[in-house]
Design an enzyme around this catalytic site. Sequence first.
Site, PDB file in Angstrom:
ATOM      1  N   CYS A 163       0.847  -1.134   0.067  1.00 44.60           N
ATOM      2  CA  CYS A 163      -0.023   0.060  -0.067  1.00 44.60           C
ATOM      3  C   CYS A 163       0.906   1.445  -0.076  1.00 44.60           C
ATOM      4  O   CYS A 163       0.339   2.372   0.067  1.00 44.60           O
ATOM      5  CB  CYS A 163      -0.942  -0.087   1.213  1.00 44.60           C
ATOM      6  N   HIS A 303      -2.637   7.945   6.191  1.00 44.02           N
ATOM      7  CA  HIS A 303      -2.715   6.620   5.777  1.00 44.02           C
ATOM      8  C   HIS A 303      -3.983   6.197   6.168  1.00 44.02           C
ATOM      9  O   HIS A 303      -4.953   5.770   5.334  1.00 44.02           O
ATOM     10  CB  HIS A 303      -1.659   5.752   6.035  1.00 44.02           C
ATOM     11  N   GLU A 314      -0.392   5.233  13.644  1.00 45.05           N
ATOM     12  CA  GLU A 314       0.047   6.427  12.984  1.00 45.05           C
ATOM     13  C   GLU A 314      -0.116   7.749  13.743  1.00 45.05           C
ATOM     14  O   GLU A 314       0.514   8.592  13.806  1.00 45.05           O
ATOM     15  CB  GLU A 314      -1.041   6.554  11.720  1.00 45.05           C
ATOM     16  N   LYS A 335      -9.909   7.837   3.232  1.00 44.60           N
ATOM     17  CA  LYS A 335     -10.231   6.581   2.934  1.00 44.60           C
ATOM     18  C   LYS A 335     -11.677   6.284   3.440  1.00 44.60           C
ATOM     19  O   LYS A 335     -12.414   5.266   3.194  1.00 44.60           O
ATOM     20  CB  LYS A 335      -9.382   5.595   3.679  1.00 44.60           C
ATOM     21  N   HIS A 340      -9.800   1.741   0.634  1.00 39.39           N
ATOM     22  CA  HIS A 340      -8.454   1.524   0.446  1.00 39.39           C
ATOM     23  C   HIS A 340      -8.021   0.954  -0.691  1.00 39.39           C
ATOM     24  O   HIS A 340      -8.386  -0.329  -1.065  1.00 39.39           O
ATOM     25  CB  HIS A 340      -7.826   0.597   1.656  1.00 39.39           C
ATOM     26  N   PHE A 399       1.739  -3.415   4.014  1.00 37.99           N
ATOM     27  CA  PHE A 399       2.292  -4.806   4.188  1.00 37.99           C
ATOM     28  C   PHE A 399       3.695  -4.989   3.888  1.00 37.99           C
ATOM     29  O   PHE A 399       4.282  -4.529   2.794  1.00 37.99           O
ATOM     30  CB  PHE A 399       1.434  -5.881   3.728  1.00 37.99           C
TER      31      PHE A 399
END
Length: 411
Positions: A163, A303, A314, A335, A340, A399
């Site tokens: 991502c 994010h 975060e 998002k 996402h 990831f």
Amino acid sequence: MKRRVVVTGLGCVTPLACDIANLWRSILDGKSGIHPLSVIDTSHHKVKFGGDVQNFDPGASVEPKEVKRLDRFTLFAMAAAYQAVGDSGLDFSKEDPFRCGAILGSGIGGLNEIEEQMFRLFSKGPDRVSPFTIPKMMLNAAGGNIAIQYGLRGPNFAVATACASSNNAMGDALKAIQYDEADVMVTGGTEAAITSMGVAGFANMKALSTRNDAPEKASRPFDADRDGFVLSEGCGVLIFEELEHAKRRGATIYSEILGYGGSCDAGHITAPDEQGRGAGRAMFNALRDAKINPEEVDYINAHGTSTPLGDKAETVAVKSVFGDAAYKVAISSTKGHLGHALGASGSIEMILSILACYHGVIPPTINLDTPDPSCDLDYTPNQARECKVRIAMNNSFGFGGHNATLICGRV
């Protein structure tokens, strides 16, 4: 000395809209692009909703005979690139082709093609596998086809960091121009992983929200009741251009790209570092690259995936880098509107960060109804906010522990 890089063209394909004007308007209006999925049969799936791009028509950017030779993730890229190049006013036939390139990111690439051809292989035999399989599924298909379309013979490769892919791709495009390897770069990210296997894979690892009864409310960044991310798809493409090159041709300049930083958590293949050390280092490195202080940042496009661990980590990371300034900077996660889109999210969110600077409006975080005590910063809940945004930061984490941050500003 590094050359200055500006953004002169924008293009998108998203669940909310497939053009920049309608995307921006829908974001500020707080609309959601999350709905019951129509691109796959969800009757046997635990999760039945997401952010698929419905009624997508690639016809404006690709010849009809070429459509069947390209996977959906490449078709998205071709459509967004067509918009961005048109928006920039560039005529590549008048440019030195070796000074123009394309670097695109994608987390997975042609997953739909892989599934279709695997089914053919096992049900009908190896002779029935399509000869287009490899050129459709390969992750560099998007950049390669964009280069063919516009005759771009400069730097061209694909970036795959889950991502964080498109933020890393844009960072590489930035460097290609800064260090005089190119004058113009087509860059961003694209993803089309809403397939039966994609949805099942993420659902079975318990990464997805399961709010089947209220899809538009499912993505809830920084909300106490968040229960996972919402899988979506799409593409964002930007035209990066050397400043003087853009000035000479009288281009519209949306923003300047000021800094880029990356890092790795090096701790777990899917879970974020709970202390936000890797994410914080990416932000720190981007600030150092831009030669600005945290207090100068007006807006962070987070994010913010709406996962219990990720949003908290975060928040910790922002506090570690910004100190007391963390409580003064406006933050939002878009998002909630878009879900996402994995490797495409960073580029779409970079476009929104640039538009926040350009228009002086901070996008809201929708569905943030119940504050989470562990997420106690200013996340711009539910309502857009007019505000002079001189400098904006865009975070993407993936990831594998990949972290990538970009910083843009008004010119």
